[in-house]
Design a protein around this motif. Structure first.
Motif, PDB file in Angstrom:
ATOM      1  N   THR A   1     -15.235   1.253  -5.994  1.00 49.54           N
ATOM      2  CA  THR A   1     -14.550   2.110  -6.859  1.00 49.54           C
ATOM      3  C   THR A   1     -15.330   2.689  -8.096  1.00 49.54           C
ATOM      4  O   THR A   1     -14.831   2.369  -9.377  1.00 49.54           O
ATOM      5  CB  THR A   1     -13.036   1.555  -7.191  1.00 49.54           C
ATOM      6  N   ASP A   2     -16.272   3.341  -7.863  1.00 46.91           N
ATOM      7  CA  ASP A   2     -17.111   3.857  -8.897  1.00 46.91           C
ATOM      8  C   ASP A   2     -17.596   3.081  -9.982  1.00 46.91           C
ATOM      9  O   ASP A   2     -17.677   3.254 -11.009  1.00 46.91           O
ATOM     10  CB  ASP A   2     -16.357   5.026  -9.667  1.00 46.91           C
ATOM     11  N   ARG A   3     -17.680   1.570  -9.574  1.00 48.20           N
ATOM     12  CA  ARG A   3     -18.158   0.512 -10.622  1.00 48.20           C
ATOM     13  C   ARG A   3     -19.111  -0.180  -9.675  1.00 48.20           C
ATOM     14  O   ARG A   3     -19.028  -0.273  -8.568  1.00 48.20           O
ATOM     15  CB  ARG A   3     -17.124  -0.198 -11.199  1.00 48.20           C
ATOM     16  N   TYR A   4     -19.979  -0.932 -10.310  1.00 51.86           N
ATOM     17  CA  TYR A   4     -21.003  -1.978  -9.790  1.00 51.86           C
ATOM     18  C   TYR A   4     -20.824  -3.237 -10.456  1.00 51.86           C
ATOM     19  O   TYR A   4     -21.045  -3.180 -11.488  1.00 51.86           O
ATOM     20  CB  TYR A   4     -22.073  -1.392  -8.902  1.00 51.86           C
ATOM     21  N   TYR A   5     -21.338  -4.447  -9.681  1.00 50.78           N
ATOM     22  CA  TYR A   5     -21.340  -5.788 -10.443  1.00 50.78           C
ATOM     23  C   TYR A   5     -22.537  -6.481  -9.854  1.00 50.78           C
ATOM     24  O   TYR A   5     -22.819  -6.617  -8.755  1.00 50.78           O
ATOM     25  CB  TYR A   5     -20.035  -6.262 -10.059  1.00 50.78           C
ATOM     26  N   TYR A   6     -23.092  -7.206 -10.868  1.00 56.51           N
ATOM     27  CA  TYR A   6     -24.118  -8.054 -10.459  1.00 56.51           C
ATOM     28  C   TYR A   6     -23.469  -9.734 -10.532  1.00 56.51           C
ATOM     29  O   TYR A   6     -23.040 -10.009 -11.370  1.00 56.51           O
ATOM     30  CB  TYR A   6     -25.278  -8.013 -11.355  1.00 56.51           C
ATOM     31  N   ARG A   7     -23.612 -10.169  -9.451  1.00 55.12           N
ATOM     32  CA  ARG A   7     -22.885 -11.693  -9.204  1.00 55.12           C
ATOM     33  C   ARG A   7     -21.528 -11.468  -9.909  1.00 55.12           C
ATOM     34  O   ARG A   7     -21.293 -12.517 -10.557  1.00 55.12           O
ATOM     35  CB  ARG A   7     -23.866 -12.463 -10.202  1.00 55.12           C
ATOM     36  N   GLY A   8     -20.740 -10.364  -9.744  1.00 62.76           N
ATOM     37  CA  GLY A   8     -19.419 -10.474 -10.237  1.00 62.76           C
ATOM     38  C   GLY A   8     -19.056  -9.987 -11.560  1.00 62.76           C
ATOM     39  O   GLY A   8     -18.075  -9.693 -12.069  1.00 62.76           O
ATOM     40  N   VAL A   9     -20.256  -9.563 -12.329  1.00 64.05           N
ATOM     41  CA  VAL A   9     -20.078  -9.282 -13.595  1.00 64.05           C
ATOM     42  C   VAL A   9     -20.455  -7.809 -13.671  1.00 64.05           C
ATOM     43  O   VAL A   9     -21.452  -7.311 -12.993  1.00 64.05           O
ATOM     44  CB  VAL A   9     -21.153  -9.954 -14.498  1.00 64.05           C
ATOM     45  N   ASP A  10     -19.758  -6.934 -14.582  1.00 61.45           N
ATOM     46  CA  ASP A  10     -19.922  -5.511 -14.691  1.00 61.45           C
ATOM     47  C   ASP A  10     -21.275  -5.256 -15.019  1.00 61.45           C
ATOM     48  O   ASP A  10     -21.923  -5.501 -16.063  1.00 61.45           O
ATOM     49  CB  ASP A  10     -18.910  -4.822 -15.665  1.00 61.45           C
ATOM     50  N   ALA A  11     -21.952  -4.352 -14.265  1.00 63.95           N
ATOM     51  CA  ALA A  11     -23.516  -4.217 -14.253  1.00 63.95           C
ATOM     52  C   ALA A  11     -23.675  -3.380 -15.698  1.00 63.95           C
ATOM     53  O   ALA A  11     -24.707  -3.662 -16.265  1.00 63.95           O
ATOM     54  CB  ALA A  11     -24.125  -3.720 -13.137  1.00 63.95           C
ATOM     55  N   THR A  12     -23.105  -2.094 -15.723  1.00 61.32           N
ATOM     56  CA  THR A  12     -23.142  -1.531 -16.875  1.00 61.32           C
ATOM     57  C   THR A  12     -23.023  -2.191 -18.159  1.00 61.32           C
ATOM     58  O   THR A  12     -23.726  -2.044 -19.293  1.00 61.32           O
ATOM     59  CB  THR A  12     -22.105  -0.247 -17.001  1.00 61.32           C
ATOM     60  N   GLU A  13     -22.035  -3.121 -18.214  1.00 60.13           N
ATOM     61  CA  GLU A  13     -21.710  -4.053 -19.485  1.00 60.13           C
ATOM     62  C   GLU A  13     -22.862  -5.076 -19.888  1.00 60.13           C
ATOM     63  O   GLU A  13     -23.350  -5.309 -20.861  1.00 60.13           O
ATOM     64  CB  GLU A  13     -20.512  -4.626 -19.575  1.00 60.13           C
ATOM     65  N   LEU A  14     -23.222  -5.542 -18.383  1.00 67.68           N
ATOM     66  CA  LEU A  14     -24.396  -6.651 -18.639  1.00 67.68           C
ATOM     67  C   LEU A  14     -25.757  -5.758 -19.257  1.00 67.68           C
ATOM     68  O   LEU A  14     -26.500  -6.443 -20.190  1.00 67.68           O
ATOM     69  CB  LEU A  14     -24.892  -7.316 -17.209  1.00 67.68           C
ATOM     70  N   ALA A  15     -26.059  -4.455 -18.598  1.00 73.55           N
ATOM     71  CA  ALA A  15     -27.246  -3.978 -19.184  1.00 73.55           C
ATOM     72  C   ALA A  15     -27.141  -3.431 -20.305  1.00 73.55           C
ATOM     73  O   ALA A  15     -28.370  -3.192 -21.208  1.00 73.55           O
ATOM     74  CB  ALA A  15     -27.454  -2.789 -18.090  1.00 73.55           C
ATOM     75  N   ALA A  16     -25.994  -3.267 -20.841  1.00 73.63           N
ATOM     76  CA  ALA A  16     -25.676  -2.726 -22.230  1.00 73.63           C
ATOM     77  C   ALA A  16     -25.928  -3.879 -23.309  1.00 73.63           C
ATOM     78  O   ALA A  16     -26.267  -3.731 -24.439  1.00 73.63           O
ATOM     79  CB  ALA A  16     -24.438  -2.047 -22.485  1.00 73.63           C
ATOM     80  N   ARG A  17     -25.823  -5.199 -22.927  1.00 69.87           N
ATOM     81  CA  ARG A  17     -25.817  -6.382 -24.056  1.00 69.87           C
ATOM     82  C   ARG A  17     -26.895  -6.992 -23.781  1.00 69.87           C
ATOM     83  O   ARG A  17     -27.286  -8.055 -24.558  1.00 69.87           O
ATOM     84  CB  ARG A  17     -24.402  -7.034 -23.778  1.00 69.87           C
ATOM     85  N   HIS A  18     -27.810  -6.782 -22.537  1.00 65.92           N
ATOM     86  CA  HIS A  18     -28.970  -8.000 -22.435  1.00 65.92           C
ATOM     87  C   HIS A  18     -30.084  -7.161 -22.130  1.00 65.92           C
ATOM     88  O   HIS A  18     -29.757  -6.025 -21.524  1.00 65.92           O
ATOM     89  CB  HIS A  18     -28.483  -8.936 -21.393  1.00 65.92           C
ATOM     90  N   THR A  19     -31.255  -7.557 -22.295  1.00 68.74           N
ATOM     91  CA  THR A  19     -32.341  -7.122 -21.997  1.00 68.74           C
ATOM     92  C   THR A  19     -32.822  -7.093 -20.331  1.00 68.74           C
ATOM     93  O   THR A  19     -32.062  -7.788 -19.803  1.00 68.74           O
ATOM     94  CB  THR A  19     -33.798  -7.661 -22.547  1.00 68.74           C
ATOM     95  N   TYR A  20     -33.993  -6.418 -20.054  1.00 69.51           N
ATOM     96  CA  TYR A  20     -33.948  -6.328 -18.671  1.00 69.51           C
ATOM     97  C   TYR A  20     -34.277  -7.499 -18.117  1.00 69.51           C
ATOM     98  O   TYR A  20     -33.834  -7.925 -17.071  1.00 69.51           O
ATOM     99  CB  TYR A  20     -34.972  -5.137 -18.559  1.00 69.51           C
ATOM    100  N   GLU A  21     -35.350  -8.315 -18.793  1.00 72.27           N
ATOM    101  CA  GLU A  21     -35.638  -9.716 -18.349  1.00 72.27           C
ATOM    102  C   GLU A  21     -34.323 -10.480 -18.295  1.00 72.27           C
ATOM    103  O   GLU A  21     -34.323 -11.364 -17.166  1.00 72.27           O
ATOM    104  CB  GLU A  21     -36.462 -10.309 -19.261  1.00 72.27           C
ATOM    105  N   GLU A  22     -33.255 -10.582 -19.211  1.00 69.66           N
ATOM    106  CA  GLU A  22     -32.338 -11.280 -19.055  1.00 69.66           C
ATOM    107  C   GLU A  22     -31.408 -11.061 -17.933  1.00 69.66           C
ATOM    108  O   GLU A  22     -30.704 -11.778 -17.283  1.00 69.66           O
ATOM    109  CB  GLU A  22     -31.460 -11.293 -20.407  1.00 69.66           C
ATOM    110  N   VAL A  23     -31.362  -9.638 -17.456  1.00 67.31           N
ATOM    111  CA  VAL A  23     -30.411  -9.250 -16.481  1.00 67.31           C
ATOM    112  C   VAL A  23     -31.007  -9.768 -15.070  1.00 67.31           C
ATOM    113  O   VAL A  23     -30.530  -9.869 -14.208  1.00 67.31           O
ATOM    114  CB  VAL A  23     -30.123  -7.824 -16.391  1.00 67.31           C
ATOM    115  N   ALA A  24     -32.521  -9.614 -15.104  1.00 67.76           N
ATOM    116  CA  ALA A  24     -33.161 -10.195 -13.873  1.00 67.76           C
ATOM    117  C   ALA A  24     -32.858 -11.540 -13.806  1.00 67.76           C
ATOM    118  O   ALA A  24     -32.743 -11.915 -12.792  1.00 67.76           O
ATOM    119  CB  ALA A  24     -34.734  -9.961 -14.136  1.00 67.76           C
ATOM    120  N   GLU A  25     -32.803 -12.526 -14.897  1.00 68.65           N
ATOM    121  CA  GLU A  25     -32.669 -13.689 -14.485  1.00 68.65           C
ATOM    122  C   GLU A  25     -31.227 -14.048 -14.157  1.00 68.65           C
ATOM    123  O   GLU A  25     -31.039 -15.057 -13.342  1.00 68.65           O
ATOM    124  CB  GLU A  25     -32.933 -14.508 -16.008  1.00 68.65           C
ATOM    125  N   TRP A  26     -30.470 -13.295 -14.740  1.00 69.25           N
ATOM    126  CA  TRP A  26     -29.055 -13.357 -14.036  1.00 69.25           C
ATOM    127  C   TRP A  26     -29.115 -13.121 -12.720  1.00 69.25           C
ATOM    128  O   TRP A  26     -28.147 -13.708 -11.875  1.00 69.25           O
ATOM    129  CB  TRP A  26     -28.011 -12.665 -14.976  1.00 69.25           C
TER     130      TRP A  26
END
Length: 418
Positions: free
Chosen positions: A90-115
């Motif tokens: 529904t027009d949103r996407y999630y990395y391992r259950g966490v909102d991906a846009t919020e994750l990318a806004a608050r964490h660096t690329y390397e931290e997102v990759a580790e998650w």
């Protein structure tokens, strides 16, 4: 005997959007996505704003979808693969259950990759590569012709880095993660910097900027680039990701699996799409009006890049997140206005929303980057997602990614050609 008059030709049967959607077993938005991908053609209904579709063309697409999907009219010819990495809903996407846009806004690329890889955040992590790996990759890339595209450079760098790693055939999770943390910075550091002596150190986004633009980066621009990398880490089973999983299913090592993804990403309907949008955006900026530029594209029979996405009925959430950040960069204002003009002008013909390629083009065009920069950003970012999918596939039954062909050729036996 007098000549008989020819039978009157039957008029072409046209379907409304609703009728086409029902026949295909999809939503109306998906019908327009088929149009944007060139799988269907549309025509404006007389006296109205809606579109109509050739019934024979829709029926042929429905038959192809049913054949590819084992008879299900709603399958769309898609291969289903169980995954715990990314959910699109529904027009949103999630990395391992966490909102991906919020994750990318608050964490660096390397931290997102580790998650994405481990389900754990490692605050402050920075990917670095040993000099030996970078040196062999740089030598290989330096030997390429000057006009070589960035994706070709990345592919060569990945192959060169593999030759410097005698433990590349170790497919254990620990070993593959070690490879990933070395391979990604190697790919970036192997690219020549735009300004001599400005290769940079520190977070990956900082080092990548120096290889995409000759301009000095400000914090707002680096934030957009870093967020773009995080947003693009993964997007479910895109074509390049499927290629990576096929390679991993055959137990290819991580470098080879990433090379498979890089080979697919060059397609104009995948990673290279942002370059087409970049050029379109520059044309609009040059003319000061999207109208004539869009008209030329349509007259030439080309789809308008940067618009529509088969997985989102509304605006691509990745585009929405990047546009919001680009608003804070004054020099991006003209490109942002041109992007909005493209969306508004095209909406008169087909109601499609902006996708992430249009947002990437605003970033690259306003930052003095070449048209290929978006493809480089996409490829570097997606490498982390490919590693996550390779790891998942290494845990599955080997060689399971083996679909059965639907033979439609002449029935045997046939005589030998003479």
């Amino acid at each position: 005997m007098p000549d008989q008059e020819p039978a009157p030709s039957r008029p072409e049967r046209r379907l409304s959007t609703k009728e086409a959607a029902e026949l295909l077993g999809v939503k109306a938005e998906t019908v327009y996505a088929y149009v944007s991908r060139g799988q269907l053609s549309s025509r404006r209904a007389p006296g109205g704003r809606s579109s109509t579709f050739d019934a024979k063309e829709v029926e042929a697409l429905a038959r192809r979808n049913r054949r590819a999907g084992g008879g299900s009219p709603t399958s769309g010819g898609e291969l289903s693969v169980r995954t715990r990495i990314t959910l699109i809903d529904t027009d949103r996407y999630y990395y391992r259950g966490v909102d991906a846009t919020e994750l990318a806004a608050r964490h660096t690329y390397e931290e997102v990759a580790e998650w994405l890889w481990t389900g754990q955040l490692r605050p402050g992590t920075v990917f670095t590569a040993p000099e030996a790996s970078v040196a062999v990759a740089r030598r290989a890339v330096a030997a390429l012709p000057e006009h070589t595209d960035p994706t070709d450079r990345l592919r060569v760098a990945a192959i060169a880095a593999a030759t410097a790693d005698p433990l590349r055939f170790d497919l254990s999770e620990e070993a593959v993660l070690g490879t990933a943390r070395i391979l990604i910075p190697t790919l970036v550091d192997a690219l020549p910097p735009m300004r001599p002596g400005h290769g940079g150190e520190g977070p990956l986004a900082h080092r990548l900027w120096a290889r995409l633009s000759g301009r000095q980066a400000d914090e707002a621009s680096l934030r957009v680039l870093d967020t773009a990398l995080g947003l693009l880490v993964d997007h479910d089973l895109a074509a390049s990701t499927l290629a990576v999983r096929v390679a991993a299913s055959a137990r290819a090592h991580a470098y080879a699996a990433v090379s498979a993804g890089l080979g697919v990403i060059e397609g104009p309907l995948h990673g290279a799409a942002s370059g087409l949008v970049h050029r379109l955006l520059l044309d609009v900026l040059d003319q000061g009006d999207a109208g004539p530029v869009i008209a030329d594209e349509l007259r030439s029979g080309r789809r308008i890049p940067g618009l529509g996405h088969r997985l989102y009925a509304g605006e691509d959430p990745r585009a929405r997140a990047l546009f919001a950040l680009l608003e804070d960069i004054p020099r991006a204002a003209p490109a942002l206005a041109a992007a909005r003009d493209i969306v508004a002008t095209t909406a008169r013909h087909t109601p499609l929303h902006a996708n992430v390629d249009l947002a990437l083009a605003v970033l690259t065009a306003s930052s003095g980057m070449p048209a290929t920069a978006g493809e480089t950003i996409f490829a570097v970012a997606r490498t982390a997602g490919w590693i996550a999918h390779a790891l998942e596939e290494y845990g599955e039954r080997p060689l399971r990614m083996r679909p059965s062909g639907l033979y439609e050729g002449p029935r045997p036996p046939r005589p030998l050609p003479g």
